[in-house]
Scaffold this motif. Structure first.
Motif, PDB file in Angstrom:
ATOM      1  N   UNK A  55      56.667  53.346  38.496  1.00  0.00           N
ATOM      2  CA  UNK A  55      56.585  54.354  39.548  1.00  0.00           C
ATOM      3  C   UNK A  55      55.786  53.954  40.779  1.00  0.00           C
ATOM      4  N   UNK A  56      55.352  52.708  40.860  1.00  0.00           N
ATOM      5  CA  UNK A  56      54.633  52.248  42.043  1.00  0.00           C
ATOM      6  C   UNK A  56      55.642  52.006  43.162  1.00  0.00           C
ATOM      7  N   UNK A  57      55.345  52.542  44.333  1.00  0.00           N
ATOM      8  CA  UNK A  57      56.287  52.451  45.452  1.00  0.00           C
ATOM      9  C   UNK A  57      55.694  51.682  46.629  1.00  0.00           C
ATOM     10  N   UNK A  58      56.573  51.166  47.450  1.00  0.00           N
ATOM     11  CA  UNK A  58      56.161  50.575  48.722  1.00  0.00           C
ATOM     12  C   UNK A  58      57.254  50.828  49.743  1.00  0.00           C
ATOM     13  N   UNK A  59      56.843  50.901  51.008  1.00  0.00           N
ATOM     14  CA  UNK A  59      57.752  51.250  52.091  1.00  0.00           C
ATOM     15  C   UNK A  59      57.542  50.339  53.292  1.00  0.00           C
ATOM     16  N   UNK A  60      58.601  50.131  54.030  1.00  0.00           N
ATOM     17  CA  UNK A  60      58.481  49.501  55.336  1.00  0.00           C
ATOM     18  C   UNK A  60      57.764  50.471  56.268  1.00  0.00           C
ATOM     19  N   UNK A  61      56.982  49.940  57.183  1.00  0.00           N
ATOM     20  CA  UNK A  61      56.237  50.793  58.106  1.00  0.00           C
ATOM     21  C   UNK A  61      57.164  51.707  58.900  1.00  0.00           C
ATOM     22  N   UNK A  62      58.346  51.233  59.202  1.00  0.00           N
ATOM     23  CA  UNK A  62      59.267  51.984  60.050  1.00  0.00           C
ATOM     24  C   UNK A  62      59.809  53.241  59.377  1.00  0.00           C
ATOM     25  N   UNK A  63      59.687  53.350  58.060  1.00  0.00           N
ATOM     26  CA  UNK A  63      60.237  54.512  57.358  1.00  0.00           C
ATOM     27  C   UNK A  63      59.172  55.350  56.668  1.00  0.00           C
ATOM     28  N   UNK A  64      57.929  54.913  56.704  1.00  0.00           N
ATOM     29  CA  UNK A  64      56.862  55.665  56.043  1.00  0.00           C
ATOM     30  C   UNK A  64      56.771  57.074  56.609  1.00  0.00           C
ATOM     31  N   UNK A  65      56.664  58.044  55.713  1.00  0.00           N
ATOM     32  CA  UNK A  65      56.576  59.432  56.126  1.00  0.00           C
ATOM     33  C   UNK A  65      57.924  60.093  56.332  1.00  0.00           C
ATOM     34  N   UNK A  66      59.008  59.307  56.356  1.00  0.00           N
ATOM     35  CA  UNK A  66      60.348  59.870  56.545  1.00  0.00           C
ATOM     36  C   UNK A  66      61.236  59.653  55.319  1.00  0.00           C
ATOM     37  N   UNK A  67      61.075  58.520  54.678  1.00  0.00           N
ATOM     38  CA  UNK A  67      61.895  58.173  53.505  1.00  0.00           C
ATOM     39  C   UNK A  67      61.054  58.268  52.244  1.00  0.00           C
ATOM     40  N   UNK A  68      61.700  58.671  51.154  1.00  0.00           N
ATOM     41  CA  UNK A  68      61.038  58.726  49.858  1.00  0.00           C
ATOM     42  C   UNK A  68      61.929  58.077  48.806  1.00  0.00           C
ATOM     43  N   UNK A  69      61.376  57.111  48.094  1.00  0.00           N
ATOM     44  CA  UNK A  69      62.114  56.469  47.003  1.00  0.00           C
ATOM     45  C   UNK A  69      61.636  57.056  45.685  1.00  0.00           C
ATOM     46  N   UNK A  70      62.575  57.260  44.779  1.00  0.00           N
ATOM     47  CA  UNK A  70      62.236  57.777  43.458  1.00  0.00           C
ATOM     48  C   UNK A  70      63.196  57.174  42.442  1.00  0.00           C
ATOM     49  N   UNK A  71      62.814  57.274  41.183  1.00  0.00           N
ATOM     50  CA  UNK A  71      63.652  56.684  40.158  1.00  0.00           C
ATOM     51  C   UNK A  71      63.712  57.533  38.911  1.00  0.00           C
ATOM     52  N   UNK A  72      64.787  57.386  38.188  1.00  0.00           N
ATOM     53  CA  UNK A  72      64.975  58.046  36.896  1.00  0.00           C
ATOM     54  C   UNK A  72      65.286  56.947  35.891  1.00  0.00           C
ATOM     55  N   UNK A  73      64.272  56.532  35.123  1.00  0.00           N
ATOM     56  CA  UNK A  73      64.457  55.410  34.196  1.00  0.00           C
ATOM     57  C   UNK A  73      65.510  55.722  33.131  1.00  0.00           C
ATOM     58  N   UNK A  74      65.556  56.972  32.707  1.00  0.00           N
ATOM     59  CA  UNK A  74      66.517  57.349  31.667  1.00  0.00           C
ATOM     60  C   UNK A  74      67.953  57.204  32.148  1.00  0.00           C
ATOM     61  N   UNK A  75      68.161  57.399  33.440  1.00  0.00           N
ATOM     62  CA  UNK A  75      69.508  57.307  34.013  1.00  0.00           C
ATOM     63  C   UNK A  75      69.744  55.978  34.706  1.00  0.00           C
ATOM     64  N   UNK A  76      68.732  55.089  34.675  1.00  0.00           N
ATOM     65  CA  UNK A  76      68.852  53.791  35.369  1.00  0.00           C
ATOM     66  C   UNK A  76      69.284  53.993  36.817  1.00  0.00           C
ATOM     67  N   UNK A  77      68.683  54.940  37.464  1.00  0.00           N
ATOM     68  CA  UNK A  77      69.083  55.327  38.814  1.00  0.00           C
ATOM     69  C   UNK A  77      67.870  55.356  39.736  1.00  0.00           C
ATOM     70  N   UNK A  78      68.074  54.901  40.956  1.00  0.00           N
ATOM     71  CA  UNK A  78      67.055  54.995  41.984  1.00  0.00           C
ATOM     72  C   UNK A  78      67.651  55.745  43.169  1.00  0.00           C
TER      73      UNK A  78
END
Length: 119
Positions: A55-78
Motif C-alpha cells: 500500500x505504499x504509494x508514490x506520485x509524480x509532482x505534476x499529479x500530486x493532489x489530483x490523482x489517487x492510486x489504489x489497489x485491491x490485492x484480492x482482485x489483482x487490480x490497481x
C-alpha cells in the motif's frame, strides 16, 4: 508471465474526472509493485504513480493532489482516480507491474488506454 488489461480511458473536459483500472492475470504472485505511466505525443513515457502490495504509494509532482492510486490485492487490480484533469494530462496511459520496482525498470506492460482532456 503476467498480463495487464487497462480500461477507463476516454474524452473528458478540463476539470473533469476519470478512473482507470488495470487487472492483472497470470503469475500475479510474482508482482509486488504496480502503477501507471503515460506518454504524450512527442514525449517520453513518464511515471505517474505507483503502489506496492503493502500500500505504499508514490506520485509524480505534476499529479500530486489530483490523482489517487489504489489497489485491491484480492482482485489483482490497481486503480487511478484522476480529478481536476488538465489538457496536459492528455496521453496514453499504460499500466505497469514488476516484482521489484516500476521506477528503475518495468517487466510487464499493459496495452495502454487513451485519455484526452479537452480545454
Amino acid at each position: 508471465q503476467v498480463q495487464l488489461v487497462e480500461s477507463g480511458g476516454g474524452l473528458v473536459q478540463a476539470g473533469g474526472s476519470l478512473r482507470l483500472s488495470c487487472v492483472a492475470s497470470g503469475s500475479t504472485f510474482s508482482i509486488n509493485v504496480m502503477g501507471w505511466y503515460r506518454q504524450a505525443p512527442g514525449k517520453q513515457r513518464e511515471l505517474v504513480a505507483g503502489i506496492t502490495r503493502g500500500g505504499v504509494t508514490n506520485y509524480a509532482d505534476s499529479v500530486k493532489g489530483r490523482f489517487t492510486i489504489s489497489g485491491d490485492n484480492a482482485k489483482n487490480t490497481v486503480y487511478l482516480q484522476m480529478n481536476s484533469l488538465k489538457p496536459e494530462d492528455t496521453a496514453v496511459y499504460y499500466c505497469a507491474a514488476d516484482p521489484w520496482s516500476i521506477v528503475t525498470g518495468v517487466t510487464y506492460w499493459g496495452q495502454g488506454t487513451q485519455v484526452t482532456v479537452s480545454s
